[in-house]
Design an enzyme around this catalytic site. Sequence first.
Site, PDB file in Angstrom:
ATOM      1  N   LYS A 195       0.860  -1.183   0.000  1.00  0.00           N
ATOM      2  CA  LYS A 195       0.000   0.000   0.000  1.00  0.00           C
ATOM      3  C   LYS A 195       0.894   1.229   0.000  1.00  0.00           C
ATOM      4  O   LYS A 195       1.640   1.463   0.954  1.00  0.00           O
ATOM      5  CB  LYS A 195      -0.889  -0.033   1.255  1.00  0.00           C
ATOM      6  CG  LYS A 195      -1.714   1.186   1.513  1.00  0.00           C
ATOM      7  CD  LYS A 195      -2.661   1.535   0.393  1.00  0.00           C
ATOM      8  CE  LYS A 195      -3.634   0.411   0.081  1.00  0.00           C
ATOM      9  NZ  LYS A 195      -4.555   0.683  -1.011  1.00  0.00           N
ATOM     10  N   HIS A 322     -10.394  -6.770  -4.131  1.00  0.00           N
ATOM     11  CA  HIS A 322     -10.054  -5.696  -3.198  1.00  0.00           C
ATOM     12  C   HIS A 322     -10.468  -6.075  -1.773  1.00  0.00           C
ATOM     13  O   HIS A 322     -11.345  -6.902  -1.582  1.00  0.00           O
ATOM     14  CB  HIS A 322     -10.803  -4.439  -3.657  1.00  0.00           C
ATOM     15  CG  HIS A 322     -10.873  -3.345  -2.663  1.00  0.00           C
ATOM     16  ND1 HIS A 322     -11.952  -3.145  -1.834  1.00  0.00           N
ATOM     17  CD2 HIS A 322      -9.987  -2.363  -2.373  1.00  0.00           C
ATOM     18  CE1 HIS A 322     -11.726  -2.086  -1.082  1.00  0.00           C
ATOM     19  NE2 HIS A 322     -10.547  -1.589  -1.387  1.00  0.00           N
TER      20      HIS A 322
HETATM   21  O1  GKR Z   1      -7.399   0.045   4.375  1.00  0.00           O
HETATM   22  O2  GKR Z   1      -5.851   1.537   4.210  1.00  0.00           O
HETATM   23  C1  GKR Z   1      -6.650   0.774   3.709  1.00  0.00           C
HETATM   24  C2  GKR Z   1      -6.691   0.635   2.215  1.00  0.00           C
HETATM   25  O3  GKR Z   1      -6.010   1.697   1.607  1.00  0.00           O
HETATM   26  C3  GKR Z   1      -8.089   0.564   1.701  1.00  0.00           C
HETATM   27  O4  GKR Z   1      -8.833   1.620   2.233  1.00  0.00           O
HETATM   28  C4  GKR Z   1      -8.207   0.548   0.200  1.00  0.00           C
HETATM   29  O5  GKR Z   1      -9.555   0.616  -0.151  1.00  0.00           O
HETATM   30  O6  GKR Z   1      -7.093  -1.569   0.278  1.00  0.00           O
HETATM   31  C5  GKR Z   1      -7.728  -0.679  -0.466  1.00  0.00           C
HETATM   32  C6  GKR Z   1      -7.206  -0.527  -1.875  1.00  0.00           C
HETATM   33  O7  GKR Z   1      -6.719  -1.512  -2.416  1.00  0.00           O
HETATM   34  O8  GKR Z   1      -7.342   0.549  -2.467  1.00  0.00           O
HETATM   35 MG    MG Z   2      -6.413  -0.487  -4.367  1.00  0.00          MG
END
Ligand code: GKR
Ligand code: MG
Length: 424
Positions: A195, A322
Amino acid sequence: MSRDLRIADLRITPIAFRDGPLLNAAGIHEPWALRAIVELETSDGRVGISETYGDEPMLRVLGQARALVLGLSPFDLNRMEERVHATIRPSPGAVEFELAPGSHSAKNAAKVCSSFEVAMLDLQGQILGAPIVDLLGGAVREAVPYSAYLFFKYAEHIDSPYAPDAWGEGLSPAQIVAQARRMIDLYGFRSIKLKGGVFEPAHEIACMRALYQAFPGLPLRLDPNANWSLATSIAAAPELDELLEYYEDPTPGLTGMAELAKHTRLPLATNMVITTLDEFRGGAATGAVKVLLSDHHYWGGLRVTQTLARLCALWDLGMSMHSNSHLGISLMAMTHVAASIPNLSYACDTHYPWQEEEVIQGGRIAFEQGSVRVPTTPGLGVQLDRGRLAELHAQYLSCGVRNRDDLAQMRRYDPGFSGQNPRF
Ligand code: GKR
Ligand code: MG
């Protein structure tokens, strides 16, 4: 006999569970993640379950939808969807995150349909003695592969509301490699996602290079959650070329992604620019993205996810999945639907390794070589642990969090944090 069965009760229990100090484009995770556990009980006492978002606006719409499901047969999925779409509307003033499509209140009807559908399929499976995957046409794989989902993170939350997690700090390339090593040792994952959208792109690319060197041959992904400008995304593309299997949502908007696609050989993936069937209609034709990340929680359920898979096959898009912070009921629903999709071309995302707590009997679900075995027992294949449900509900009542707000949480660490998007 079972044709006369009716849904006689709906219970919605909000829960909160510990979540790590995980960084993302919007800010940082709060110490408590919210979910709602939905139970549908039939007139003969069977209980079907599902797991969905637990933010206040979602709890409100689930409450509004109560009358729409009561009295239906567990087999009346189409009628349930028809009623929900005719009645449920977006919630004015809801806290929404660009990066988390499940927070969009325009998707309220789809989110409610999904939570009812999974619980109704669980009931159908119990009545027929069949696992949900069989109701979806049967399994094309016996186990569903997931990827190691890495996050930049602090060692512990501000104010230390509970003992720090076992993952430690994850900020430098060496720490990110160590995080990946631990996750792969524990779960056996065979692909890795980081991420991004948190630090300067050069730092995130250095982390990807370190992962590439540490895990030769393992497919890698980077997801900056649209926090890189188009120019930054184009400039980074040649460096990422040899490192990634796909480049996930680096830059905002369909037009930006389409422009970027002209400058990179990498397939672009998204869970941000195509998040509804309406968006699919215009989005697929642009050729901007080559991989779609589905998510039954906001697309409208397991059957809609199957429809989406067929559309992806038609438009020659790869499919992945996702995830947001979730527990085992969601993981099981994801596993059933993923097992039924022939063109699931990539290992699915899951936040599950970041969660320590559970709400199902038997505790945490096991992974074998990075995959979850598809249940063969009736329905979802997992049951609620009522003691744990009560404890996680008590945590919900006492934790004070009612809407996910990563931006406000980040400003507690850094009052000057802009939250601007794209930031790099
Ligand atoms: O949980 O911090 C998180 C993610 O960034 C999530 O909010 C995203 O929706 O995992 C997700 C993504 O693949 O964009
Ligand atoms: Mg994503």
